[in-house]
Scaffold this motif. Structure first.
Motif, PDB file in Angstrom:
ATOM      1  N   PRO A   1       0.555 -11.050   0.921  1.00 20.60           N
ATOM      2  CA  PRO A   1       1.062 -11.684   2.138  1.00 20.60           C
ATOM      3  C   PRO A   1       0.684 -10.907   3.395  1.00 20.60           C
ATOM      4  O   PRO A   1       0.467  -9.697   3.358  1.00 20.60           O
ATOM      5  N   MET A   2       0.624 -11.634   4.495  1.00 18.63           N
ATOM      6  CA  MET A   2       0.464 -11.020   5.803  1.00 18.63           C
ATOM      7  C   MET A   2       1.542 -11.608   6.706  1.00 18.63           C
ATOM      8  O   MET A   2       1.726 -12.824   6.735  1.00 18.63           O
ATOM      9  N   SER A   3       2.257 -10.750   7.424  1.00 17.83           N
ATOM     10  CA  SER A   3       3.390 -11.239   8.199  1.00 17.83           C
ATOM     11  C   SER A   3       3.499 -10.483   9.511  1.00 17.83           C
ATOM     12  O   SER A   3       2.920  -9.407   9.680  1.00 17.83           O
ATOM     13  N   ARG A   4       4.283 -11.044  10.427  1.00 16.00           N
ATOM     14  CA  ARG A   4       4.451 -10.421  11.732  1.00 16.00           C
ATOM     15  C   ARG A   4       5.300  -9.152  11.674  1.00 16.00           C
ATOM     16  O   ARG A   4       5.339  -8.391  12.641  1.00 16.00           O
ATOM     17  N   ASP A   5       5.985  -8.915  10.557  1.00 18.15           N
ATOM     18  CA  ASP A   5       6.736  -7.673  10.404  1.00 18.15           C
ATOM     19  C   ASP A   5       6.148  -6.778   9.314  1.00 18.15           C
ATOM     20  O   ASP A   5       6.845  -5.957   8.725  1.00 18.15           O
ATOM     21  N   SER A   6       4.837  -6.920   9.028  1.00 20.99           N
ATOM     22  CA  SER A   6       4.139  -5.992   8.151  1.00 20.99           C
ATOM     23  C   SER A   6       2.888  -5.498   8.864  1.00 20.99           C
ATOM     24  O   SER A   6       2.285  -6.205   9.668  1.00 20.99           O
ATOM     25  N   LEU A   7       2.500  -4.279   8.545  1.00 24.39           N
ATOM     26  CA  LEU A   7       1.503  -3.563   9.328  1.00 24.39           C
ATOM     27  C   LEU A   7       0.085  -3.780   8.790  1.00 24.39           C
ATOM     28  O   LEU A   7      -0.162  -3.676   7.592  1.00 24.39           O
ATOM     29  N   VAL A   8      -0.850  -4.080   9.697  1.00 23.68           N
ATOM     30  CA  VAL A   8      -2.285  -4.074   9.410  1.00 23.68           C
ATOM     31  C   VAL A   8      -2.927  -3.067  10.359  1.00 23.68           C
ATOM     32  O   VAL A   8      -2.743  -3.146  11.573  1.00 23.68           O
ATOM     33  N   ILE A   9      -3.671  -2.104   9.803  1.00 24.25           N
ATOM     34  CA  ILE A   9      -4.308  -1.053  10.598  1.00 24.25           C
ATOM     35  C   ILE A   9      -5.819  -1.132  10.413  1.00 24.25           C
ATOM     36  O   ILE A   9      -6.306  -1.115   9.280  1.00 24.25           O
ATOM     37  N   ARG A  10      -6.539  -1.219  11.512  1.00 26.29           N
ATOM     38  CA  ARG A  10      -7.996  -1.157  11.438  1.00 26.29           C
ATOM     39  C   ARG A  10      -8.397   0.303  11.286  1.00 26.29           C
ATOM     40  O   ARG A  10      -8.124   1.133  12.156  1.00 26.29           O
ATOM     41  N   THR A  11      -9.054   0.631  10.182  1.00 28.30           N
ATOM     42  CA  THR A  11      -9.378   2.018   9.862  1.00 28.30           C
ATOM     43  C   THR A  11     -10.848   2.348  10.087  1.00 28.30           C
ATOM     44  O   THR A  11     -11.248   3.498   9.918  1.00 28.30           O
ATOM     45  N   GLY A  12     -11.659   1.361  10.420  1.00 26.23           N
ATOM     46  CA  GLY A  12     -13.080   1.573  10.656  1.00 26.23           C
ATOM     47  C   GLY A  12     -13.669   0.347  11.318  1.00 26.23           C
ATOM     48  O   GLY A  12     -12.959  -0.604  11.642  1.00 26.23           O
ATOM     49  N   GLU A  13     -14.974   0.338  11.488  1.00 24.38           N
ATOM     50  CA  GLU A  13     -15.617  -0.804  12.136  1.00 24.38           C
ATOM     51  C   GLU A  13     -15.377  -2.096  11.356  1.00 24.38           C
ATOM     52  O   GLU A  13     -15.183  -3.157  11.936  1.00 24.38           O
ATOM     53  N   ARG A  14     -15.360  -2.011  10.025  1.00 25.69           N
ATOM     54  CA  ARG A  14     -15.194  -3.195   9.186  1.00 25.69           C
ATOM     55  C   ARG A  14     -14.186  -2.967   8.067  1.00 25.69           C
ATOM     56  O   ARG A  14     -14.253  -3.604   7.024  1.00 25.69           O
ATOM     57  N   SER A  15     -13.251  -2.052   8.298  1.00 16.23           N
ATOM     58  CA  SER A  15     -12.268  -1.699   7.275  1.00 16.23           C
ATOM     59  C   SER A  15     -10.856  -1.852   7.823  1.00 16.23           C
ATOM     60  O   SER A  15     -10.590  -1.484   8.979  1.00 16.23           O
ATOM     61  N   PHE A  16      -9.944  -2.377   6.974  1.00 11.58           N
ATOM     62  CA  PHE A  16      -8.574  -2.648   7.391  1.00 11.58           C
ATOM     63  C   PHE A  16      -7.626  -2.263   6.266  1.00 11.58           C
ATOM     64  O   PHE A  16      -7.933  -2.470   5.084  1.00 11.58           O
TER      65      PHE A  16
END
Length: 281
Positions: A69-84
């Protein structure tokens, strides 16, 4: 972003992003670098499910047969040019687009993450983002403590996960199965209005994305409540009475902006667990 929309009896499914190839790795939060239990390589898809009668929505990600799942209260961090990195209770999903993926595609995916998750980028904290070649075999092993540190710095109280590779794999598979079942239940009509509570919460909103629409975003707890209940039931069956005390623990976060969310209420959780007890397998 494809925008393909499919009508169902009780809602719609919109493919808001897809790419022919992506690489997924899943790690346990709080463990050493030696455990990298799940790999998938395949097409990457982000779907938006909207139930017509309740106006609740859920965003899901998929690589191969693994969904999360992806939600507005869970974290997504961009860790590189094409990595998340996707940070959930007990787990971190590391996702990479191939090195040949063009910048427009990556920018489109970033806009999706900005809209549907609690998104931040390491690239905003330095010109080169995370200072390690992102396509080296040990990229995620060295990036994980950086991601965990940022998650805690941003106020996330991520519960550590005890166990081994098999434990992590089980959690990944239960999460994937729960996402599939819950999203299908939304548009097939099995998930009823009486099973759901809408509420206005304060969540981290670094991009000032306030919404006043009638639609409610899914809370991450719409999935983790089910997964945690299934795991608790399995532990009790196996004779682990400590699981009863662990059941009262909840996810925590620093909340600084208002957003409408939904989660299962007690009736909904009980109904879902009765109908989907096969997820214990």
């Amino acid at each position: 972003m494809s925008g393909t929309r499919t009508e169902h009896t009780h809602g719609t499914v919109t493919e808001i992003f897809s790419f022919e190839c992506g690489r997924l790795i899943v790690m346990m939060i709080g463990h050493g670098v030696e455990q990298l239990p799940v790999w998938r390589v395949g097409g990457f898809v982000v779907n938006l499910y909207v139930q017509a009668i309740t106006h609740i929505m859920m965003t899901t990600c998929c690589v191969g047969d693994i969904q999360w799942p992806m939600s507005r209260d869970s974290l997504v961090i961009r860790t590189g040019e094409r990595s998340f990195a996707f940070v959930m209770q007990g787990l971190m999903y590391g996702f990479q687009l191939p090195s040949g993926c063009d910048e427009d595609t990556v920018d489109t995916l970033e806009r999706v993450f900005i809209k549907f998750s609690d998104y931040t980028s390491l690239l905003d904290h330095g010109a080169k983002g995370y200072p390690f070649p992102e396509y080296q075999p040990n990229f995620w092993e060295t990036a994980r403590p950086v991601v965990e540190g940022m998650a805690r710095k941003l106020g996330k109280n991520w519960q550590l996960m005890e166990g081994n590779t098999a434990t992590s794999l089980s959690k990944v598979m239960r999460t994937s199965a729960t996402v599939k079942t819950m999203s299908n239940a939304m548009v097939a009509g099995f998930l009823k209005p009486m099973h759901v509570d809408n509420y206005v919460a304060k969540v981290a909103d670094r991009h000032k994305r306030y919404t006043s629409s009638e639609e409610a975003f899914s809370s991450i707890s719409a999935i983790t409540d089910v997964v945690n209940s299934l795991e608790m039931a399995w532990k009790i069956i196996a004779g682990d009475q400590q699981a009863l005390e662990d059941a009262d623990r909840e996810d925590g976060s620093v909340k600084i902006s208002r957003i409408k969310l939904w989660k299962l209420n007690q009736l909904g959780l009980a109904f879902f667990l009765r109908q989907k007890s096969n997820l214990l397998c």
